[in-house]
Write an enzyme that holds these catalytic residues in place. Structure first.
Site, mmCIF file in Angstrom:
data_model
loop_
_atom_site.group_PDB
_atom_site.id
_atom_site.type_symbol
_atom_site.label_atom_id
_atom_site.label_comp_id
_atom_site.label_asym_id
_atom_site.label_seq_id
_atom_site.Cartn_x
_atom_site.Cartn_y
_atom_site.Cartn_z
ATOM 1 N N SER A 42 0.781 -1.230 -0.130
ATOM 2 C CA SER A 42 -0.277 -0.159 0.020
ATOM 3 C C SER A 42 0.946 1.123 0.076
ATOM 4 O O SER A 42 0.272 2.534 -0.027
ATOM 5 C CB SER A 42 -0.960 0.009 1.128
ATOM 6 O OG SER A 42 -2.099 -0.932 0.726
ATOM 7 N N LYS B 277 3.608 6.585 4.959
ATOM 8 C CA LYS B 277 2.750 5.629 4.556
ATOM 9 C C LYS B 277 3.066 4.278 4.941
ATOM 10 O O LYS B 277 4.406 3.698 4.424
ATOM 11 C CB LYS B 277 2.317 5.709 3.249
ATOM 12 C CG LYS B 277 1.250 4.656 2.686
ATOM 13 C CD LYS B 277 -0.253 4.985 3.159
ATOM 14 C CE LYS B 277 -1.076 3.995 2.838
ATOM 15 N NZ LYS B 277 -0.863 2.866 3.660
ATOM 16 N N LYS C 218 -0.042 3.795 -2.539
ATOM 17 C CA LYS C 218 -1.063 4.696 -2.390
ATOM 18 C C LYS C 218 -0.562 6.302 -2.414
ATOM 19 O O LYS C 218 -1.333 7.081 -2.455
ATOM 20 C CB LYS C 218 -1.884 4.450 -1.213
ATOM 21 C CG LYS C 218 -2.737 3.299 -1.433
ATOM 22 C CD LYS C 218 -3.423 2.724 -0.240
ATOM 23 C CE LYS C 218 -4.427 1.398 -0.656
ATOM 24 N NZ LYS C 218 -4.433 0.726 0.418
ATOM 25 N N SER D 152 -5.591 3.161 4.978
ATOM 26 C CA SER D 152 -5.004 2.447 3.906
ATOM 27 C C SER D 152 -6.312 1.910 3.247
ATOM 28 O O SER D 152 -6.322 0.725 2.473
ATOM 29 C CB SER D 152 -4.241 1.489 4.149
ATOM 30 O OG SER D 152 -3.301 0.974 3.140
#
Length: 300
Positions: free
Chosen positions: A71, A249, A74, A132
């Protein structure tokens, strides 16, 4: 005798003073060298750290090795959205059943968006980056891609992700999904993700989102009433465990293992970095902490 002794002491003191002055004038008297900073050992397969001010590398372990990113993908999803011309963060997006079905089919992380609710682009970005949410990622790709069908819009959005990567000089990166749940060819490197993040952090909106520990969205239901969503908590534990942390992140998955793109600011200096394929959620945080400490020590 007393007077003679005093005279000798005065002459000696004067001689010492003259000698010290000469040493200082010639620069022969220097400070002791600073203690060398020990390069840390991390569990992650790859790690890369830079000085945000000039992108100078401070640490590199397999920084150009292509790996699955989970993720952390993202970050690019958010970057593409925030780079849209005339972006209206308050524009509303209606949550479709397709987004919910996708989450169920993939067993994916979710912002728990409710079908039929109207959610702003700003709220979707928080849902993307904090819990997320792959449903939020899908909604954003559908909103900002172009085409007459949802599939075409998603394909278009992923194309924008790849063209942005190319424009940023991310030479070892390819995206085949909007959320990191790849279809066999979604990869990047610790160096490329760090490069992306240095660029993304130039956006005040991006900085505000990734630094937020929790966020509560108020959405509009099908009937027009207001729904207060359960709070989204940021999966990045460094925001509470590391002084000066400002983002960015997490990522994880069977292939990606445990990833973290991180940034922190101390004494006016910002360090940005990435660890990929660490061994657990707690170890990736430990890896990142080691690299941040090392980065700041290198900067002095």
């Amino acid at each position: 005798m007393i007077t003679a002794t005093k005279g000798i002491r005065v002459r000696r003191a004067a001689a010492v003073a003259v000698t010290a002055g000469a040493v200082l004038a010639t620069g022969a008297l220097t400070a002791a060298p600073a203690q060398a900073v020990t390069t840390p050992t991390i569990a992650a397969k790859a790690g890369y750290v830079v000085n945000n001010a000039n992108s100078a590398a401070l640490y590199n372990k397999a920084g150009t090795t292509k790996l699955s990113t989970g993720s952390t993908t993202k970050i690019m999803t958010a970057k593409v959205v925030l780079s849209q011309a005339n972006l209206n963060l308050d524009a509303k997006v209606t949550i479709q059943k397709a987004y919910s079905d996708y989450i169920v089919a993939k067993g994916a992380s979710s912002a728990r968006l409710i079908v039929g609710d109207k959610v702003t682009v700003r709220q979707l970005l928080y849902g993307l980056m904090l819990p997320s949410g792959c449903d939020a990622a899908y909604a954003l790709a559908d909103k900002f891609g172009t085409g007459t069908t949802r599939a075409a819009r998603v394909k278009s959005f992923i194309g924008k992700m790849n063209s942005t990567a190319k424009s940023l000089g991310m030479k070892n990166t390819k995206f085949d999904s909007f959320d990191g749940i790849g279809n066999g060819s979604n990869y990047s490197t610790a160096q490329d993700l760090t490069k992306l993040t240095v660029n993304a952090l130039k956006s005040a909106n991006f900085r505000a989102i990734v630094a937020k520990k929790s966020y509560t969205a108020k959405t509009i239901t099908k009937t027009g009433s207001t729904r207060t969503m359960a709070a989204w908590t940021n999966t990045n534990t460094l925001l509470t465990s590391y002084r000066g942390a400002i983002g960015v992140k997490t990522g994880s998955g069977p292939e990606a293992k445990y990833c973290l793109v991180f940034a922190a600011t101390r004494n006016g200096k910002t360090v940005v970095g990435t660890v990929l394929a660490s061994t657990s959620a707690s170890v990736r945080a430990t890896d990142a902490t080691k690299l941040l400490n090392y980065g700041f020590a290198r900067l002095g």
